[in-house]
Design a protein around this motif. Structure first.
Motif, PDB file in Angstrom:
ATOM      1  N   LEU A  98       0.833  -1.195   0.000  1.00  0.00           N
ATOM      2  CA  LEU A  98       0.000   0.000   0.000  1.00  0.00           C
ATOM      3  C   LEU A  98       0.868   1.246   0.000  1.00  0.00           C
ATOM      4  N   ALA A  99       0.292   2.373  -0.368  1.00  0.00           N
ATOM      5  CA  ALA A  99       1.033   3.633  -0.403  1.00  0.00           C
ATOM      6  C   ALA A  99       1.367   4.090   1.014  1.00  0.00           C
ATOM      7  N   THR A 100       2.603   4.517   1.215  1.00  0.00           N
ATOM      8  CA  THR A 100       3.016   4.997   2.536  1.00  0.00           C
ATOM      9  C   THR A 100       2.898   6.510   2.657  1.00  0.00           C
ATOM     10  N   ALA A 101       2.740   7.213   1.535  1.00  0.00           N
ATOM     11  CA  ALA A 101       2.600   8.672   1.572  1.00  0.00           C
ATOM     12  C   ALA A 101       1.113   9.028   1.629  1.00  0.00           C
ATOM     13  N   GLY A 102       0.817  10.136   2.253  1.00  0.00           N
ATOM     14  CA  GLY A 102      -0.562  10.592   2.351  1.00  0.00           C
ATOM     15  C   GLY A 102      -1.062  11.128   1.023  1.00  0.00           C
ATOM     16  N   ALA A 103      -2.352  11.146   0.861  1.00  0.00           N
ATOM     17  CA  ALA A 103      -2.955  11.664  -0.359  1.00  0.00           C
ATOM     18  C   ALA A 103      -2.839  13.182  -0.397  1.00  0.00           C
ATOM     19  N   ARG A 104      -2.678  13.720  -1.582  1.00  0.00           N
ATOM     20  CA  ARG A 104      -2.610  15.174  -1.737  1.00  0.00           C
ATOM     21  C   ARG A 104      -4.025  15.722  -1.802  1.00  0.00           C
ATOM     22  N   ARG A 105      -4.232  16.821  -1.110  1.00  0.00           N
ATOM     23  CA  ARG A 105      -5.552  17.439  -1.105  1.00  0.00           C
ATOM     24  C   ARG A 105      -5.628  18.536  -2.153  1.00  0.00           C
ATOM     25  N   ALA A 106      -6.803  18.743  -2.668  1.00  0.00           N
ATOM     26  CA  ALA A 106      -7.032  19.809  -3.639  1.00  0.00           C
ATOM     27  C   ALA A 106      -6.984  21.150  -2.911  1.00  0.00           C
ATOM     28  N   PRO A 107      -6.626  22.233  -3.607  1.00  0.00           N
ATOM     29  CA  PRO A 107      -6.606  23.543  -2.960  1.00  0.00           C
ATOM     30  C   PRO A 107      -8.009  23.954  -2.507  1.00  0.00           C
ATOM     31  N   ALA A 108      -8.051  24.792  -1.499  1.00  0.00           N
ATOM     32  CA  ALA A 108      -9.333  25.239  -0.957  1.00  0.00           C
ATOM     33  C   ALA A 108     -10.097  26.061  -1.986  1.00  0.00           C
ATOM     34  N   ARG A 109     -11.414  25.958  -1.953  1.00  0.00           N
ATOM     35  CA  ARG A 109     -12.270  26.730  -2.842  1.00  0.00           C
ATOM     36  C   ARG A 109     -12.847  27.910  -2.081  1.00  0.00           C
ATOM     37  N   GLY A 110     -13.262  28.907  -2.807  1.00  0.00           N
ATOM     38  CA  GLY A 110     -13.902  30.063  -2.206  1.00  0.00           C
ATOM     39  C   GLY A 110     -15.328  29.739  -1.809  1.00  0.00           C
ATOM     40  N   PRO A 111     -15.989  30.676  -1.134  1.00  0.00           N
ATOM     41  CA  PRO A 111     -17.371  30.440  -0.735  1.00  0.00           C
ATOM     42  C   PRO A 111     -18.283  30.365  -1.958  1.00  0.00           C
ATOM     43  N   PRO A 112     -19.394  29.652  -1.850  1.00  0.00           N
ATOM     44  CA  PRO A 112     -20.316  29.558  -2.987  1.00  0.00           C
ATOM     45  C   PRO A 112     -20.960  30.899  -3.276  1.00  0.00           C
TER      46      PRO A 112
END
Length: 39
Positions: A20-34
């Motif tokens: 299994l992968a030992t590195a954490g998943a990369r998260r997408a950048p934060a989005r602005g408010p709707p």
């Protein structure tokens, strides 16, 4: 449960052994408010 692993090295070794992968998943950048569609 047969054992409890608390150390990071032990957990990493087990995960690597399982292929299994030992590195954490990369998260997408934060989005602005709707945007308000009713305004």
């Amino acid at each position: 449960m047969l054992a409890s692993v608390k150390g990071a090295r032990g957990v990493r070794a087990i995960v690597k052994h399982l292929g299994l992968a030992t590195a954490g998943a990369r998260r997408a950048p934060a989005r602005g408010p709707p945007q308000a569609v009713w305004c």
